[in-house]
Design a protein around this motif. Structure first.
Motif, short mmCIF file in Angstrom:
data_model
loop_
_atom_site.label_atom_id
_atom_site.label_comp_id
_atom_site.label_asym_id
_atom_site.label_seq_id
_atom_site.Cartn_x
_atom_site.Cartn_y
_atom_site.Cartn_z
N LEU A 261 15.82 38.34 10.54
CA LEU A 261 16.57 38.15 11.78
C LEU A 261 16.49 36.68 12.22
CD1 LEU A 261 15.46 41.27 13.85
CD2 LEU A 261 17.63 40.95 12.66
N LYS A 262 17.58 36.18 12.76
CA LYS A 262 17.65 34.81 13.28
C LYS A 262 16.96 33.79 12.37
CE LYS A 262 17.88 36.27 18.08
NZ LYS A 262 17.52 36.02 19.47
N PRO A 263 17.42 33.67 11.13
CA PRO A 263 16.74 32.73 10.22
C PRO A 263 16.76 31.29 10.74
CG PRO A 263 18.83 33.47 9.30
CD PRO A 263 18.57 34.32 10.50
N GLN A 264 17.74 30.98 11.62
CA GLN A 264 17.81 29.61 12.15
C GLN A 264 16.62 29.27 13.03
OE1 GLN A 264 19.54 32.19 13.18
NE2 GLN A 264 20.07 32.10 15.34
N MET A 265 15.88 30.29 13.46
CA MET A 265 14.70 30.05 14.28
C MET A 265 13.51 29.56 13.45
SD MET A 265 15.05 30.49 17.53
CE MET A 265 16.59 30.75 18.38
N ALA A 266 13.60 29.71 12.15
CA ALA A 266 12.56 29.21 11.24
C ALA A 266 11.16 29.64 11.66
CB ALA A 266 12.64 27.68 11.13
N THR A 267 11.03 30.94 11.89
CA THR A 267 9.74 31.44 12.35
C THR A 267 8.90 32.00 11.21
OG1 THR A 267 10.75 33.57 12.77
CG2 THR A 267 10.60 32.06 14.62
N GLY A 268 9.45 32.03 10.00
CA GLY A 268 8.72 32.63 8.89
C GLY A 268 8.57 34.13 9.05
#
Lengths: 244, 392, 157
Positions: A224-231
């Motif tokens: 989910l929301k890969p643009q958040m770059a949360t791993g």
């Protein structure tokens, strides 16, 4: 033969207690659990989810989640044709009691999206905690030390997925623990245990024999929301682009 | 759930940061702004604003003492607040803020006020009686040396403290902006401009507050207002307000032009739930109106009474506008879903722990602090410290 | 010495600071939990505390260790992948005390439609029925064995 053993056990309740640890529990011997041998995540197969709400109910039972708050919930998306940007989403009471029956729509697509804490490797929530009351364990689970939490809610604001809340009576942050008390005993999470279609699978990314590896290597998955770059470590198969 | 339109993630329906978190940047902003005004005289040698120098310091102190209280009321477990100091998490802006606050309170403000008032404190400790005498005695820290050389040294050390104080004031309030601006999860907050906008709006609100206090207190003491001073303050307020407004508009224009994935949702929010508090209160009433009024005072030669009235009105409007700005940041940032698919509502209660009464009380409290400080350490030059009234 | 006399008061103020910092450090030494920082910036003892929380669902292995007869039926049918507690509910208490804690008999009329009620939102391949038309009020288990629901040639009435 089988029934005999069953009767025997009923006659010997003390033995039954022992049985639980002997039979069910070779992996349940917690002392054998080494944190550094694991790296936990989850696989969610959208094409298998039927929106029954079993996971939400199981989670609330297993973890005493207060009413109106959710460690896991299920969303029903209705995306019409090419309008990826404005799907209609519902999640009545987090999907706890399932969903109303939908009429077929030839111009659109329906699907269920179960959500839970993504146990991010680079979690924005643990980054902002002022006192170190939330953290990622050596085995990759984001936990909250509720005896240490101030209840400032900064982590709630920092989570891009809406997975955290302030517990109404404990007045501390609360969220999915990936059933840490279960997975460290060799059990799966309450939501995975109770998913009738296998749409949710607990995954140990450090275990080379875990079926997750075969799945990930043969499917196109997304977080989910890969643009958040949360791993994020909850992987979705068959995830539609309209899901936020 | 009431007040939800569209889809919110189920845990987002309630707001976790209440009106108290609106108050907190508002109050720290007043601290930083008041201190910057004081430093104008000290560092930049703006002689005209000298009559407000001490008042500005005391105002900063009064609000600084109040600043952590909204946070403590908001915490689920205020009794654990000490953990911020004992185990501060170095990646957390909020944890670092605890230290910045303490540094600012003790090393900068208390020290500077003490140095500046030391002569008065020593004199008063000799002239007063009873409990006041004890208080002043403690404040002298057991040293009654007010020789010319000692005071001269104080003056130079004080200058240095103010010099350190300016970046500290920026840090104090910049940090508050950073707490919001550094969250990638929330597009309404996520902006590198946030700390800068916070600092400049803080300066406007702090300067406006000290100007209003000065005019009000002078009236109450039946003295004449030093128009040269007020004119200078208003001029600075006008210029800083322009910078503040430009930065806010830059942020707005940038968002509109870039129109990224959050834009539709935020745009809708501004035109509906935030229309009154953002467009009407913050921008039209709280920013453009005072800017126009101040602009008029800068270009037209107006009689004294008209200037005073316009300054008063602009000061009050600026304070309202900046409170609205804090409200729109803190509350506005929680009214939309991080899925960008829905909106919730904020309902303020009257008598809960984070309710309206507590908020009003915490807004009034600095005024009580200020009153005590004014009694204890009178800032007025025209009254002098040589002959304070007994039992003042 | 005369030079020091005029800055002596500054040292008094600085002294207050030093005392405050010392007190802070001493208190900190006592008050910070012992396991803090063992793995990272948190209380390491919190991990075993969370790991020790009580179970509610016993897990499939615990069920089939006694009910292997049911498992034998179930493993051959369409519900092979459905764990016992998904329908029967949380039964850790039953595992710990099988005599006194007995699971309640399930009502198939409520239970089956939770999953199998027809909805366009469900995956097409998933078996779905409109309960009113399909069964006309007859309980599901009249025709289907919940542990192996397919009605094969022999028929499991």
């Amino acid at each position: 033969m089988k029934t005999t053993r069953r009767k025997l056990l009923i006659l010997l309740p003390a033995a039954a207690v022992a049985w639980k640890y002997v039979l069910a529990g070779t992996p349940e011997q917690a002392p054998n659990y080494t944190m550094t041998d694991h790296w936990w995540g989850m696989l969610i197969d959208i094409s298998k989810c039927i929106g029954c709400g079993n996971c939400v109910r199981a989670c609330q039972t297993e973890n005493d989640v207060p009413d109106g708050y959710f460690r896991t919930w299920v969303e029903l998306y209705h995306r019409s044709d090419w309008h990826l940007e404005n799907p209609i989403v519902i999640s009545p009471d987090g999907g706890k009691e399932g969903f109303p029956s939908m009429k077929p729509d030839p111009d659109g697509e329906y699907f269920f999206v179960p959500k839970l804490c993504n146990h991010c490797a680079d979690s924005p929530c643990t980054q902002v905690c002022p006192v170190g009351a939330t953290f990622i364990t050596p085995d990759g689970v984001v936990l909250i030390d509720q005896t240490y939490c101030l209840g400032c809610a900064y982590c709630v604001q920092a989570c891009p997925y809406g997975c955290r809340y302030i517990h109404p009576t404990k007045r501390v942050a609360d969220k999915c623990t990936l059933c840490y008390h279960r997975i460290t005993k060799g059990l799966t999470t309450a939501c995975c245990e109770n998913c009738p279609t296998g749409a949710r699978q607990l995954a140990d990314l450090k275990n080379p024999n875990d079926p997750i590896h075969k799945f990930l290597n043969t499917h196109k998955v997304q977080v989910l929301k890969p643009q958040m770059a949360t791993g994020a470590k909850v992987f979705y198969n068959d995830l539609d682009g309209s899901v936020r | 759930m009431t007040g939800v339109e569209g889809y919110m993630y189920p845990n987002e329906i309630r707001l976790y940061w209440s009106v108290l978190i609106v108050l907190y940047p508002y109050i720290t902003g007043l601290v930083a702004g008041a201190f910057i005004l004081a430093s104008l005289e000290r560092i930049f040698r703006v002689e005209a604003v000298k009559p407000t120098y001490r008042l500005a310091l005391l105002t900063a102190m009064a609000f600084l003492l109040d600043a952590p209280l909204p946070l403590l009321f908001h915490l689920g477990h205020p009794e654990r607040a000490w953990e911020m100091y004992f185990t501060p998490h170095k990646t957390s802006a909020m944890a670092m803020f605890g230290y910045v606050y303490l540094w600012y309170l003790m090393a900068v403000l208390t020290f500077e006020i003490w140095l500046d008032y030391r002569r008065d404190i020593v004199l008063r400790s000799q002239q007063t009686k009873g409990i006041l005498r004890v208080i002043y005695k403690i404040m002298t820290l057991g040293s009654s040396n007010i020789s010319e050389r000692a005071l001269n040294i104080d003056e130079r050390v004080g200058w240095l403290v103010t010099l350190i104080g300016i970046p500290s004031a920026f840090l104090l309030h910049g940090y508050v902006g950073f707490i919001f601006g550094s969250l990638k999860s929330n597009p309404w907050w996520d902006s590198p401009l946030m700390p800068v906008v916070f600092i400049f709006s803080a300066m406007v609100s702090g300067i406006a507050a000290v100007m209003l206090f000065y005019m009000l207190l002078t009236k109450m003491r039946h003295k004449t207002i030093d128009m040269r001073c007020v004119d200078a303050i208003a001029m600075y307020m006008f210029y800083i307000f322009i910078i503040d407004f430009s930065l806010e508009m830059l942020d707005l224009v940038h968002r509109i032009y870039e129109a990224n994935e959050s834009f539709r949702s935020l745009n809708f929010l501004v035109h509906t739930k935030l229309y009154f508090s953002q467009i009407i209160l913050q921008i039209l009433i709280g920013t453009i109106t005072p800017l126009v009024l101040l602009f008029i005072t800068q270009v037209v030669k107006l009689p004294e009474i008209a200037r005073k009235r316009m300054y008063t009105v602009s000061g009050i409007l600026a304070l309202i506008g900046i409170f609205a700005m804090r409200w729109n940041v803190v509350i506005g940032g929680q009214l939309f879903s991080k899925s960008f698919l829905g909106y919730t509502s904020y309902k303020i209660h009257l008598v809960t722990r984070e309710g309206l009464l507590v908020a009003l009380g915490l807004t009034m409290l600095p005024l009580i602090f200020l009153w005590i400080l004014l009694k204890l350490l009178p800032p007025w030059e025209d009254e002098g410290a040589h002959a304070p009234a007994a039992g003042d | 010495m005369n030079g020091f006399k005029d800055i002596e008061h500054l040292f008094r103020f600085a002294g207050l600071f030093v005392i405050a910092i010392l007190v802070f450090l001493v208190v900190r030494g006592f008050i910070v939990p012992k396991s803090f920082g063992e793995y990272g910036h948190y209380r390491a003892a919190a991990i075993p505390q969370i790991a020790a929380l009580p179970l509610h669902y016993a897990g499939h292995q615990a069920c089939i260790s006694c009910h292997s007869d049911i498992q034998a039926v179930k493993s051959k049918g369409m519900h092979a992948g459905v764990n016992c507690e998904a329908c029967h509910g949380a039964l850790e208490k039953h595992v710990l005390d099988p005599i006194n804690v007995v699971p309640v008999k399930l009502n198939t009329a409520v239970l089956c439609v939770r999953c199998h009620a027809a909805s366009a939102a469900k995956p097409k391949s998933f078996p779905q029925v409109n309960a009113a038309e399909h069964a006309n009020g007859i309980a599901c288990e009249t025709c289907h064995n919940p542990h192996s629901p397919a009605i094969d040639a022999g028929g499991t009435k």
